[in-house]
Design a protein around this motif. Structure first.
Motif, mmCIF file in Angstrom:
data_model
loop_
_atom_site.group_PDB
_atom_site.id
_atom_site.type_symbol
_atom_site.label_atom_id
_atom_site.label_comp_id
_atom_site.label_asym_id
_atom_site.label_seq_id
_atom_site.Cartn_x
_atom_site.Cartn_y
_atom_site.Cartn_z
ATOM 1 N N ILE A 36 8.129 16.863 -7.031
ATOM 2 C CA ILE A 36 7.705 15.532 -6.576
ATOM 3 C C ILE A 36 6.280 15.470 -6.058
ATOM 4 C CG2 ILE A 36 10.065 14.817 -6.044
ATOM 5 C CD1 ILE A 36 9.197 15.006 -3.036
ATOM 6 N N LYS A 37 5.754 16.579 -5.552
ATOM 7 C CA LYS A 37 4.406 16.562 -4.975
ATOM 8 C C LYS A 37 3.349 16.059 -5.954
ATOM 9 C CE LYS A 37 0.961 19.405 -2.671
ATOM 10 N NZ LYS A 37 -0.104 18.936 -3.552
ATOM 11 N N PRO A 38 3.323 16.538 -7.203
ATOM 12 C CA PRO A 38 2.314 16.031 -8.137
ATOM 13 C C PRO A 38 2.456 14.528 -8.410
ATOM 14 C CG PRO A 38 3.330 18.025 -9.009
ATOM 15 C CD PRO A 38 4.105 17.625 -7.790
ATOM 16 N N GLU A 39 3.687 14.035 -8.406
ATOM 17 C CA GLU A 39 3.885 12.600 -8.630
ATOM 18 C C GLU A 39 3.280 11.781 -7.499
ATOM 19 O OE1 GLU A 39 7.625 11.078 -10.100
ATOM 20 O OE2 GLU A 39 8.262 13.132 -10.546
ATOM 21 N N ILE A 40 3.505 12.220 -6.267
ATOM 22 C CA ILE A 40 2.946 11.506 -5.110
ATOM 23 C C ILE A 40 1.425 11.631 -5.101
ATOM 24 C CG2 ILE A 40 2.839 11.462 -2.587
ATOM 25 C CD1 ILE A 40 5.813 12.364 -2.636
ATOM 26 N N ASP A 41 0.916 12.838 -5.301
ATOM 27 C CA ASP A 41 -0.535 13.057 -5.314
ATOM 28 C C ASP A 41 -1.209 12.196 -6.378
ATOM 29 O OD1 ASP A 41 -0.329 14.934 -3.284
ATOM 30 O OD2 ASP A 41 -0.430 16.663 -4.627
ATOM 31 N N THR A 42 -0.657 12.158 -7.580
ATOM 32 C CA THR A 42 -1.234 11.388 -8.681
ATOM 33 C C THR A 42 -1.199 9.886 -8.385
ATOM 34 O OG1 THR A 42 -0.612 13.084 -10.286
ATOM 35 C CG2 THR A 42 -1.071 10.893 -11.153
ATOM 36 N N ALA A 43 -0.093 9.415 -7.823
ATOM 37 C CA ALA A 43 0.027 7.980 -7.528
ATOM 38 C C ALA A 43 -1.008 7.528 -6.498
ATOM 39 C CB ALA A 43 1.437 7.661 -7.034
ATOM 40 N N LEU A 44 -1.260 8.346 -5.490
ATOM 41 C CA LEU A 44 -2.166 7.953 -4.410
ATOM 42 C C LEU A 44 -3.628 8.294 -4.691
ATOM 43 C CD1 LEU A 44 -0.037 8.982 -1.295
ATOM 44 C CD2 LEU A 44 -0.109 6.794 -2.484
ATOM 45 N N GLU A 45 -3.851 9.136 -5.689
ATOM 46 C CA GLU A 45 -5.203 9.577 -6.027
ATOM 47 C C GLU A 45 -6.073 8.389 -6.437
ATOM 48 O OE1 GLU A 45 -6.731 12.024 -9.777
ATOM 49 O OE2 GLU A 45 -5.446 13.205 -8.443
ATOM 50 N N LEU A 75 3.243 18.035 2.988
ATOM 51 C CA LEU A 75 3.137 16.742 2.310
ATOM 52 C C LEU A 75 2.874 15.636 3.330
ATOM 53 C CD1 LEU A 75 3.411 15.444 -0.533
ATOM 54 C CD2 LEU A 75 5.819 15.088 0.011
ATOM 55 N N GLY A 76 3.587 15.696 4.452
ATOM 56 C CA GLY A 76 3.386 14.707 5.511
ATOM 57 C C GLY A 76 1.999 14.789 6.126
ATOM 58 N N LEU A 77 1.489 15.997 6.305
ATOM 59 C CA LEU A 77 0.143 16.151 6.869
ATOM 60 C C LEU A 77 -0.927 15.639 5.904
ATOM 61 C CD1 LEU A 77 0.469 19.670 8.531
ATOM 62 C CD2 LEU A 77 0.312 17.449 9.687
ATOM 63 N N SER A 97 16.255 15.495 12.960
ATOM 64 C CA SER A 97 15.154 16.383 13.327
ATOM 65 C C SER A 97 13.860 16.008 12.621
ATOM 66 C CB SER A 97 15.514 17.840 13.026
ATOM 67 O OG SER A 97 15.698 18.022 11.647
ATOM 68 N N VAL A 98 13.965 15.361 11.467
ATOM 69 C CA VAL A 98 12.778 14.944 10.719
ATOM 70 C C VAL A 98 12.004 13.888 11.482
ATOM 71 C CG1 VAL A 98 12.003 13.788 8.607
ATOM 72 C CG2 VAL A 98 13.772 15.527 8.485
ATOM 73 N N ILE A 99 12.707 13.043 12.205
ATOM 74 C CA ILE A 99 12.053 11.943 12.913
ATOM 75 C C ILE A 99 10.990 12.454 13.874
ATOM 76 C CG2 ILE A 99 12.415 10.107 14.599
ATOM 77 C CD1 ILE A 99 15.050 9.518 13.212
ATOM 78 N N GLY A 100 11.277 13.520 14.605
ATOM 79 C CA GLY A 100 10.314 14.072 15.551
ATOM 80 C C GLY A 100 9.079 14.642 14.889
ATOM 81 N N LEU A 101 9.189 15.048 13.639
ATOM 82 C CA LEU A 101 8.059 15.634 12.917
ATOM 83 C C LEU A 101 7.278 14.613 12.109
ATOM 84 C CD1 LEU A 101 9.890 18.790 11.539
ATOM 85 C CD2 LEU A 101 8.357 18.669 13.510
ATOM 86 N N CYS A 102 7.837 13.438 11.958
ATOM 87 C CA CYS A 102 7.237 12.431 11.078
ATOM 88 C C CYS A 102 5.996 11.824 11.728
ATOM 89 C CB CYS A 102 8.266 11.346 10.783
ATOM 90 S SG CYS A 102 7.810 10.307 9.406
ATOM 91 N N PRO A 103 4.845 11.823 11.014
ATOM 92 C CA PRO A 103 3.610 11.295 11.588
ATOM 93 C C PRO A 103 3.498 9.775 11.488
ATOM 94 C CG PRO A 103 3.174 12.107 9.390
ATOM 95 C CD PRO A 103 4.629 12.391 9.684
ATOM 96 N N VAL A 104 4.620 9.101 11.327
ATOM 97 C CA VAL A 104 4.628 7.657 11.112
ATOM 98 C C VAL A 104 5.110 6.962 12.379
ATOM 99 C CG1 VAL A 104 5.586 5.814 9.669
ATOM 100 C CG2 VAL A 104 5.120 8.046 8.682
ATOM 101 N N LYS A 105 4.494 5.849 12.686
ATOM 102 C CA LYS A 105 4.851 5.103 13.886
ATOM 103 C C LYS A 105 6.223 4.439 13.749
ATOM 104 C CE LYS A 105 1.605 2.641 15.764
ATOM 105 N NZ LYS A 105 0.681 1.559 16.106
ATOM 106 N N TYR A 106 6.542 3.926 12.574
ATOM 107 C CA TYR A 106 7.773 3.172 12.371
ATOM 108 C C TYR A 106 8.739 3.941 11.484
ATOM 109 C CZ TYR A 106 4.840 -0.460 14.255
ATOM 110 O OH TYR A 106 4.001 -1.172 15.060
#
Length: 115
Positions: A36-45, A75-77, A97-106
């Motif tokens: 999935i990483k290349p798909e996300i990277d390509t979409a946002l590039e 990926l989150g960073l 546990s993911v919530i505490g690591l997520c760099p998103v406000k909402y």
């Protein structure tokens, strides 16, 4: 006996505003993130200031192995500043546990028992 695992992703782009839908099955691995990483990277590039909303369906997810958790953090960073909202749906305590690591406000965690 090996349990099946995997990850599906769909990315919709509407003028730099992205909706990412992810469905995870089983225990996620490094290989899943390599898919999935290349798909996300390509979409946002090339998008100046992308705005990303994410829906993560973890109802069939059994968590992450250590390498996959590291991949998720990286990926989150890398793209975290672009994330506006993240909705996590699932029954697994690993999602909490993911919530505490997520760099998103909402970040919203929804569990089937809440519906």
């Amino acid at each position: 006996m090996t349990k099946s695992h995997g990850i599906q992703i769909e990315i919709d782009n509407n003028d730099g505003k992205f909706f990412v839908e992810i469905k995870a099955t089983g225990k996620l691995t490094h290989h899943d993130y390599q898919m999935i990483k290349p798909e996300i990277d390509t979409a946002l590039e090339g998008v100046d200031k992308p705005v990303v909303d994410v829906y993560f369906d973890g109802t069939a997810c059994d968590g992450w192995d250590l390498h996959a958790a590291w991949d998720d953090l990286k990926l989150g960073l890398k793209h975290g500043k672009s994330f506006r909202k993240v909705a996590l749906y699932g029954k697994n305590s690993a999602l909490k546990s993911v919530i505490g690591l997520c760099p998103v406000k909402y970040v919203i965690l929804m569990m089937p028992s809440m519906l």
